[in-house]
Design an enzyme around this catalytic site. Sequence first.
Site, PDB file in Angstrom:
ATOM      1  N   ILE A   1      -1.021   1.375   7.501  1.00 63.37           N
ATOM      2  CA  ILE A   1      -0.916   1.436   6.036  1.00 63.37           C
ATOM      3  C   ILE A   1      -1.799   0.364   5.397  1.00 63.37           C
ATOM      4  O   ILE A   1      -2.577   0.618   4.480  1.00 63.37           O
ATOM      5  CB  ILE A   1       0.556   1.241   5.609  1.00 63.37           C
ATOM      6  CG1 ILE A   1       1.425   2.310   6.287  1.00 63.37           C
ATOM      7  CG2 ILE A   1       0.691   1.293   4.100  1.00 63.37           C
ATOM      8  CD1 ILE A   1       2.911   2.043   6.237  1.00 63.37           C
TER       9      ILE A   1
ATOM     10  N   ASN B   1      12.576  -1.868  15.303  1.00 68.97           N
ATOM     11  CA  ASN B   1      12.373  -3.270  15.711  1.00 68.97           C
ATOM     12  C   ASN B   1      13.357  -4.174  14.982  1.00 68.97           C
ATOM     13  O   ASN B   1      14.169  -3.709  14.185  1.00 68.97           O
ATOM     14  CB  ASN B   1      10.919  -3.690  15.463  1.00 68.97           C
ATOM     15  CG  ASN B   1      10.563  -3.541  13.995  1.00 68.97           C
ATOM     16  OD1 ASN B   1      11.132  -4.179  13.137  1.00 68.97           O
ATOM     17  ND2 ASN B   1       9.615  -2.649  13.706  1.00 68.97           N
TER      18      ASN B   1
ATOM     19  N   LYS C   1      -7.469 -10.598  12.335  1.00 67.45           N
ATOM     20  CA  LYS C   1      -6.865  -9.567  11.477  1.00 67.45           C
ATOM     21  C   LYS C   1      -7.449  -9.635  10.061  1.00 67.45           C
ATOM     22  O   LYS C   1      -7.737  -8.612   9.442  1.00 67.45           O
ATOM     23  CB  LYS C   1      -5.357  -9.792  11.432  1.00 67.45           C
ATOM     24  CG  LYS C   1      -4.571  -8.524  11.332  1.00 67.45           C
ATOM     25  CD  LYS C   1      -3.138  -8.739  11.752  1.00 67.45           C
ATOM     26  CE  LYS C   1      -2.969  -8.691  13.256  1.00 67.45           C
ATOM     27  NZ  LYS C   1      -1.592  -8.853  13.687  1.00 67.45           N
TER      28      LYS C   1
HETATM   29  O1  C5P Z   1      -2.137  -5.194  13.280  1.00 64.67           O
HETATM   30  P1  C5P Z   1      -0.744  -5.611  13.028  1.00 64.67           P
HETATM   31  O2  C5P Z   1       0.239  -4.463  13.123  1.00 64.67           O
HETATM   32  O3  C5P Z   1      -0.272  -6.818  13.774  1.00 64.67           O
HETATM   33  O4  C5P Z   1      -0.804  -6.071  11.511  1.00 64.67           O
HETATM   34  C1  C5P Z   1       0.309  -6.531  10.830  1.00 64.67           C
HETATM   35  C2  C5P Z   1       0.136  -6.239   9.373  1.00 64.67           C
HETATM   36  O5  C5P Z   1      -0.226  -4.879   9.181  1.00 64.67           O
HETATM   37  C3  C5P Z   1       1.425  -6.420   8.588  1.00 64.67           C
HETATM   38  O6  C5P Z   1       1.065  -6.864   7.325  1.00 64.67           O
HETATM   39  C4  C5P Z   1       2.012  -5.020   8.587  1.00 64.67           C
HETATM   40  O7  C5P Z   1       2.875  -4.834   7.489  1.00 64.67           O
HETATM   41  C5  C5P Z   1       0.782  -4.162   8.501  1.00 64.67           C
HETATM   42  N1  C5P Z   1       0.908  -2.853   9.138  1.00 64.67           N
HETATM   43  C6  C5P Z   1       0.834  -1.701   8.393  1.00 64.67           C
HETATM   44  N2  C5P Z   1       0.887  -0.481   8.988  1.00 64.67           N
HETATM   45  C7  C5P Z   1       1.014  -0.381  10.324  1.00 64.67           C
HETATM   46  C8  C5P Z   1       1.081  -1.534  11.110  1.00 64.67           C
HETATM   47  C9  C5P Z   1       1.021  -2.770  10.489  1.00 64.67           C
HETATM   48  O8  C5P Z   1       0.740  -1.787   7.166  1.00 64.67           O
HETATM   49  N3  C5P Z   1       1.079   0.819  10.883  1.00 64.67           N
END
Ligand code: C5P
Length: 405
Positions: A306, A209, A336
């Site tokens: 994560i 991305n 969230k």
């Molecule tokens: O649910 P979403 O992906 O929009 O959430 C965004 C937040 O979750 C950000 O802080 C991003 O760094 C974290 N994130 C993560 N692992 C993922 C996807 C998003 O830590 N696989």
Amino acid sequence: MQLANRRILLGITGSIAAYKGAELIRGLRAQGAEVQVVLTRGGAAFITPLTLQALSGRSVHANHLDAISESAMGHIDLARWSDLILIAPASANCIARLASGMADDLLTTICLVSQVPLAIAPAMNRLMWEHPATQENLARLRARGVQIFGPASGEQACGEIGPGRMLEPSELLDLTARFFAQGRLAGRSVLITGGPTREAIDPVRFISNRSSGRMAYALAAAAVKEGARVVLVSGPVDLEAPRGVERIFVESAAQMHDAIAARAPESDIFIAAAAVADYRPVAPALSKIKKDASNRQLELERTPDILAEVAAKHSARFIVGFAAETENLETNALHKLKEKRLDMVIANRVGLPDRGFDSADNEALVLWPEGGRRELPLARKESLAAELMAIIAERYDAKSQTENR
Ligand code: C5P
């Protein structure tokens, strides 16, 4: 490890106390600091470069305007490398040259080109210390913001008794640690994810991305400024690691997950600023996929979340997530915050040309449980990061106080 990841340039000048430099290096390294030594000609009369090299684990810099040493690491690079220049012992002569802005050897030249703080530990005979010339020089250095560590008073190598003894290495170590322990996050450890991830399709192709990593890197730099020890787990980006930050490069969401799982339990604050890919190819091809006439389907599976995992396991004490949204910013961000049980969410609008992903500016809406809310207007990512870090420190303290009650 009070000095983890701190880079200290240790200047050793001509004084009998130079031998204490050896113990000081050991102490600094035991506290996690990296040390490079610059030895003056006077210093070399009291202690050998070989001793200092063995203890610092790096070659000692002694020569000024020397083609070989300049090509290894020149005076400008040395000045840039360090977080603090500590001169111990600092002789009366060195203090006088610093005060008058001379650059007639490597150490004074570095001090003149350096923008990092300078601390000196004077060491000299009491009459030299008390001489008005020395006192005037010290006053000039103090006025410029130079930290003066010591000296102690007591028996001197020359048999006299009075002020001018260099502080003991253990005292210098405490003062150095205290110097770094300033700021609202002093002594705290902060773990940050940043940048994009790459999910392999085959050995040469991947899904990724537009994240530039700039927000995460600015946050890491702001956390260092607030006195924190900072680990930045970064996806592939083209940015230099901010000074004082331990950077761990990863590529995929799985690698980022593993790096975070290893580091989160020793962190006070976890900030998930990475744009982690949500999906990855189920089975990346082992060799390059050849083109043919037919269309192709790529089967994707979810990557580990994560942030959600760190929050569910409470592996870090205070957990901050980002929410990049194209619409319904506040509603989605609040969702969230609750769903992932975060301590704070920082919401950005994305998809606009002048802010968010891959841009120098950003704005943020900061939300935390029980209705906490702060809007930060569009600003450079660096100044936004400083404001965000101040809010994080404030909320971290508030949470710690409620927990300790
Ligand atoms: O649910 P979403 O992906 O929009 O959430 C965004 C937040 O979750 C950000 O802080 C991003 O760094 C974290 N994130 C993560 N692992 C993922 C996807 C998003 O830590 N696989």
